[in-house]
Scaffold this motif. Structure first.
Motif, PDB file in Angstrom:
ATOM      1  N   ASN A 120      -3.039   6.098  -3.582  1.00  0.00           N
ATOM      2  CA  ASN A 120      -3.004   6.503  -4.993  1.00  0.00           C
ATOM      3  C   ASN A 120      -3.719   5.485  -5.869  1.00  0.00           C
ATOM      4  OD1 ASN A 120      -1.645   8.952  -4.655  1.00  0.00           O
ATOM      5  ND2 ASN A 120       0.345   7.972  -4.739  1.00  0.00           N
ATOM      6  N   ALA A 163       1.592   0.899  -8.725  1.00  0.00           N
ATOM      7  CA  ALA A 163       1.439   1.951  -7.712  1.00  0.00           C
ATOM      8  C   ALA A 163       2.618   1.957  -6.747  1.00  0.00           C
ATOM      9  CB  ALA A 163       0.120   1.759  -6.948  1.00  0.00           C
ATOM     10  N   MET A 164       3.151   0.777  -6.420  1.00  0.00           N
ATOM     11  CA  MET A 164       4.310   0.704  -5.523  1.00  0.00           C
ATOM     12  C   MET A 164       5.575   1.202  -6.222  1.00  0.00           C
ATOM     13  SD  MET A 164       2.816  -0.052  -2.881  1.00  0.00           S
ATOM     14  CE  MET A 164       1.053  -0.269  -2.957  1.00  0.00           C
ATOM     15  N   SER A 177       5.682   3.490  -8.438  1.00  0.00           N
ATOM     16  CA  SER A 177       5.534   4.944  -8.445  1.00  0.00           C
ATOM     17  C   SER A 177       5.790   5.550  -7.063  1.00  0.00           C
ATOM     18  CB  SER A 177       4.126   5.302  -8.931  1.00  0.00           C
ATOM     19  OG  SER A 177       3.935   6.692  -8.909  1.00  0.00           O
ATOM     20  N   ALA A 178       5.189   4.975  -6.030  1.00  0.00           N
ATOM     21  CA  ALA A 178       5.319   5.534  -4.674  1.00  0.00           C
ATOM     22  C   ALA A 178       6.769   5.502  -4.196  1.00  0.00           C
ATOM     23  CB  ALA A 178       4.415   4.779  -3.696  1.00  0.00           C
ATOM     24  N   ASP A 219       4.074   2.005   1.077  1.00  0.00           N
ATOM     25  CA  ASP A 219       2.992   1.190   0.515  1.00  0.00           C
ATOM     26  C   ASP A 219       1.626   1.817   0.802  1.00  0.00           C
ATOM     27  OD1 ASP A 219       3.754  -1.932  -0.398  1.00  0.00           O
ATOM     28  OD2 ASP A 219       5.289  -0.890   0.758  1.00  0.00           O
ATOM     29  N   THR A 278      -1.432  -2.685  -8.487  1.00  0.00           N
ATOM     30  CA  THR A 278      -0.804  -2.449  -7.181  1.00  0.00           C
ATOM     31  C   THR A 278       0.708  -2.385  -7.341  1.00  0.00           C
ATOM     32  OG1 THR A 278      -2.619  -3.564  -6.053  1.00  0.00           O
ATOM     33  CG2 THR A 278      -0.554  -3.322  -4.816  1.00  0.00           C
ATOM     34  N   GLY A 290       1.155   4.424  -1.776  1.00  0.00           N
ATOM     35  CA  GLY A 290       0.832   3.753  -3.034  1.00  0.00           C
ATOM     36  C   GLY A 290      -0.589   3.224  -3.050  1.00  0.00           C
TER      37      GLY A 290
END
Length: 180
Positions: A96, A148-149, A151-152, A90, A145, A93
């Protein structure tokens, strides 16, 4: 370090019911590690610190990393399933999402300190989303968000299991059925 098969992360955007779900699972007897972000914000506000997502995002990320590393280490001493309200990825993420550089030590931490390959992710849910003193993000920021999570965790080889948009009790059963 290899994956920790009994460490399960619940992640997603803010206001998607993660913490409520983890609290319900903990009441049912599962060991749970608390979310870093909210506690860090509360502590920084109380002491007049600047490591806040609206002040110094990089310092905030470093404090989150330290919290998550400590949680991971502490959980290794517990037998059985341990739930995490967010995990080390996290932090990656978050950086990023904020368009901040990801320092090599953050990437190394995310690659080294692993969890079960199955990660539960709570999708954006406008009907339950709410802002408060620590959660100042808009719903659009919560959606970003979440992305982004996705993706991460995906970049790190985790398999994402999307939580249903349903009652806390249904979500508890959903997780229990998948980790038992």
């Amino acid at each position: 370090m290899q994956d920790q098969p009994h460490f399960f992360v619940v992640t997603g955007g803010p206001g998607s019911g993660k913490s409520t779900l983890i609290e319900a699972l903990a009441v049912g007897g599962m060991r749970a590690m608390p979310e870093a972000g909210r506690a860090i914000i509360q502590d920084q506000v109380e002491i007049g610190g600047a490591a806040l997502p609206w002040d110094d995002r990089l310092a905030f990320a470093e404090l989150m990393l330290g919290w998550e590393l400590r949680s991971h280490r502490e959980a290794r001493g517990h037998p059985g399933v341990v739930l995490f309200d967010r995990g080390i990825p996290d932090v990656l993420g978050y950086l990023n999402l904020c368009a901040l550089p990801v320092p090599p030590h953050v990437r190394k931490a995310a690659c080294t300190f692993r969890y079960n390959r199955q990660v539960f992710i709570a999708p954006p849910w406008p009907e339950i989303f709410d802002q408060d003193a620590e959660r100042k993000q808009t719903f659009e920021e919560a959606q970003a968000t979440y992305e982004a999570m996705v993706s991460a965790y995906g970049e790190l080889g985790y398999e994402l299991t999307h939580l249903p948009k349903s009652s806390v009790e249904d979500r508890v059963r959903f997780i229990v059925d998948r980790i038992s």
